[in-house]
Scaffold this motif. Sequence first.
Motif, PDB file in Angstrom:
ATOM      1  N   MET A   1       0.960  -1.483   0.416  1.00 63.09           N
ATOM      2  CA  MET A   1      -0.094  -0.515   0.217  1.00 63.09           C
ATOM      3  C   MET A   1       0.551   1.267   0.089  1.00 63.09           C
ATOM      4  N   ARG A   2       0.589   2.413  -0.490  1.00 60.20           N
ATOM      5  CA  ARG A   2       0.718   3.860  -0.619  1.00 60.20           C
ATOM      6  C   ARG A   2       0.287   4.548  -0.093  1.00 60.20           C
ATOM      7  N   TRP A   3       0.021   5.464   0.878  1.00 61.18           N
ATOM      8  CA  TRP A   3      -0.011   6.192   1.596  1.00 61.18           C
ATOM      9  C   TRP A   3       0.012   7.725   0.233  1.00 61.18           C
ATOM     10  N   ASN A   4      -0.728   8.081   0.202  1.00 62.24           N
ATOM     11  CA  ASN A   4      -1.391   9.274  -0.801  1.00 62.24           C
ATOM     12  C   ASN A   4      -1.852  10.289   0.007  1.00 62.24           C
ATOM     13  N   LEU A   5      -1.549  10.621   0.731  1.00 65.56           N
ATOM     14  CA  LEU A   5      -1.857  11.760   1.824  1.00 65.56           C
ATOM     15  C   LEU A   5      -1.584  12.998   1.309  1.00 65.56           C
ATOM     16  N   ARG A   6      -0.646  13.037   0.884  1.00 60.98           N
ATOM     17  CA  ARG A   6      -0.091  14.596   0.893  1.00 60.98           C
ATOM     18  C   ARG A   6      -0.295  14.869  -0.559  1.00 60.98           C
ATOM     19  N   MET A   7      -0.727  14.556  -1.615  1.00 62.72           N
ATOM     20  CA  MET A   7      -1.541  14.043  -3.019  1.00 62.72           C
ATOM     21  C   MET A   7      -2.593  14.834  -2.851  1.00 62.72           C
ATOM     22  N   LYS A   8      -3.628  13.948  -1.963  1.00 54.73           N
ATOM     23  CA  LYS A   8      -4.984  14.588  -1.912  1.00 54.73           C
ATOM     24  C   LYS A   8      -4.811  15.838  -0.889  1.00 54.73           C
ATOM     25  N   ALA A   9      -4.030  16.432  -0.428  1.00 49.74           N
ATOM     26  CA  ALA A   9      -4.159  17.207   0.343  1.00 49.74           C
ATOM     27  C   ALA A   9      -3.681  18.324  -0.859  1.00 49.74           C
ATOM     28  N   ALA A  10      -2.894  18.438  -1.668  1.00 46.91           N
ATOM     29  CA  ALA A  10      -2.594  18.994  -2.338  1.00 46.91           C
ATOM     30  C   ALA A  10      -3.358  19.574  -3.114  1.00 46.91           C
ATOM     31  N   GLU A  11      -4.571  18.202  -3.431  1.00 41.05           N
ATOM     32  CA  GLU A  11      -5.900  18.452  -4.139  1.00 41.05           C
ATOM     33  C   GLU A  11      -6.851  19.901  -3.874  1.00 41.05           C
ATOM     34  N   GLN A  12      -7.115  19.363  -2.339  1.00 43.95           N
ATOM     35  CA  GLN A  12      -7.887  20.332  -1.758  1.00 43.95           C
ATOM     36  C   GLN A  12      -6.789  21.368  -1.484  1.00 43.95           C
ATOM     37  N   GLY A  13      -6.046  21.707  -1.801  1.00 43.00           N
ATOM     38  CA  GLY A  13      -5.325  23.147  -1.225  1.00 43.00           C
ATOM     39  C   GLY A  13      -4.165  23.443  -0.602  1.00 43.00           C
ATOM     40  N   ILE A  14      -4.359  22.204   0.486  1.00 41.48           N
ATOM     41  CA  ILE A  14      -3.071  22.177   1.365  1.00 41.48           C
ATOM     42  C   ILE A  14      -2.004  21.900   1.055  1.00 41.48           C
ATOM     43  N   TRP A  15      -1.219  22.768   1.430  1.00 34.18           N
ATOM     44  CA  TRP A  15       0.412  22.482   1.121  1.00 34.18           C
ATOM     45  C   TRP A  15       1.431  22.188   2.734  1.00 34.18           C
ATOM     46  N   LYS A  16       0.996  22.837   3.487  1.00 35.48           N
ATOM     47  CA  LYS A  16       1.428  22.267   5.128  1.00 35.48           C
ATOM     48  C   LYS A  16       0.800  21.349   5.561  1.00 35.48           C
ATOM     49  N   SER A  17       1.992  21.535   6.171  1.00 36.01           N
ATOM     50  CA  SER A  17       1.190  20.064   7.755  1.00 36.01           C
ATOM     51  C   SER A  17       0.619  20.385   8.388  1.00 36.01           C
ATOM     52  N   THR A  18       1.266  21.901   8.865  1.00 36.34           N
ATOM     53  CA  THR A  18       0.363  22.773   9.770  1.00 36.34           C
ATOM     54  C   THR A  18      -0.920  22.897   9.269  1.00 36.34           C
ATOM     55  N   GLU A  19      -1.324  23.051   7.929  1.00 33.87           N
ATOM     56  CA  GLU A  19      -2.772  23.687   7.943  1.00 33.87           C
ATOM     57  C   GLU A  19      -3.515  22.825   8.032  1.00 33.87           C
ATOM     58  N   MET A  20      -2.963  20.952   8.036  1.00 34.15           N
ATOM     59  CA  MET A  20      -3.795  19.711   7.938  1.00 34.15           C
ATOM     60  C   MET A  20      -4.194  19.751   8.794  1.00 34.15           C
ATOM     61  N   ARG A  21      -3.225  19.943  10.130  1.00 37.53           N
ATOM     62  CA  ARG A  21      -3.563  19.947  10.908  1.00 37.53           C
ATOM     63  C   ARG A  21      -4.540  20.312  12.458  1.00 37.53           C
ATOM     64  N   ARG A  22      -4.585  21.601  11.380  1.00 35.42           N
ATOM     65  CA  ARG A  22      -5.185  23.246  12.039  1.00 35.42           C
ATOM     66  C   ARG A  22      -6.947  22.895  11.277  1.00 35.42           C
ATOM     67  N   ARG A  23      -7.236  21.835  10.041  1.00 33.42           N
ATOM     68  CA  ARG A  23      -8.453  21.684   9.769  1.00 33.42           C
ATOM     69  C   ARG A  23      -9.087  20.481  10.207  1.00 33.42           C
ATOM     70  N   LEU A  24      -7.892  19.335  10.693  1.00 32.49           N
ATOM     71  CA  LEU A  24      -8.297  18.154  11.278  1.00 32.49           C
ATOM     72  C   LEU A  24      -8.198  19.000  12.420  1.00 32.49           C
ATOM     73  N   ALA A  25      -8.127  19.441  13.343  1.00 31.29           N
ATOM     74  CA  ALA A  25      -8.728  20.477  14.799  1.00 31.29           C
ATOM     75  C   ALA A  25     -10.458  20.712  14.223  1.00 31.29           C
ATOM     76  N   GLU A  26     -10.184  21.557  13.652  1.00 31.37           N
ATOM     77  CA  GLU A  26     -11.823  22.346  13.095  1.00 31.37           C
ATOM     78  C   GLU A  26     -12.713  20.596  13.071  1.00 31.37           C
ATOM     79  N   ALA A  27     -12.390  19.495  11.769  1.00 33.60           N
ATOM     80  CA  ALA A  27     -13.572  18.684  12.023  1.00 33.60           C
ATOM     81  C   ALA A  27     -13.309  18.037  13.240  1.00 33.60           C
ATOM     82  N   GLY A  28     -12.276  18.108  14.357  1.00 32.90           N
ATOM     83  CA  GLY A  28     -12.755  16.561  15.804  1.00 32.90           C
ATOM     84  C   GLY A  28     -11.468  16.838  15.645  1.00 32.90           C
TER      85      GLY A  28
END
Length: 105
Positions: free
Chosen positions: A1-28
Motif C-alpha cells: 500500500m502507498r500512503w497518498n495523504l500529501r497528494m490528496k491534500a495538495a488537490e484540496q489546496g493544503i500544502w503544509k502539514s500545519t494547515e492540514m493539522r488545523r483543518r483536522l482540529a476543526e473537524a474534531g
Amino acid sequence: MRWNLRMKAAEQGIWKSTEMRRRLAEAGLEISTGKMSALWTGTPTTVRLDDLEIICVVLNCTTADLLVHEPEVAAARRPKAEPQAATGSPTVVPRLERGRTLPPI
C-alpha cells in the motif's frame, strides 16, 4: 500500500502539514505535531479507523484515495516457490520465528 495523504491534500489546496493539522482540529481530530509529521512525511505504520474517517472527510476523499493498492509490491515480497516432491504436493517447512518451537507430535 502507498500512503497518498500529501497528494490528496495538495488537490484540496493544503500544502503544509500545519494547515492540514488545523483543518483536522476543526473537524474534531486533535493530533500531535509528531504524529502529524509522521502522517505527512511518510507511510504510517498504523492509523486509527476513526482518524482515517476524519482525514477522508477533511480531504473529501475515500480510503481508497489515501491507501493506494500496489499489487506488484506485494508480489515482490512473496517467497519463491519451493520445488515440489515426487508426489506432486509441495513440501511444507515450518518457519520458526521469534523463538517459536515445533509443535508436539
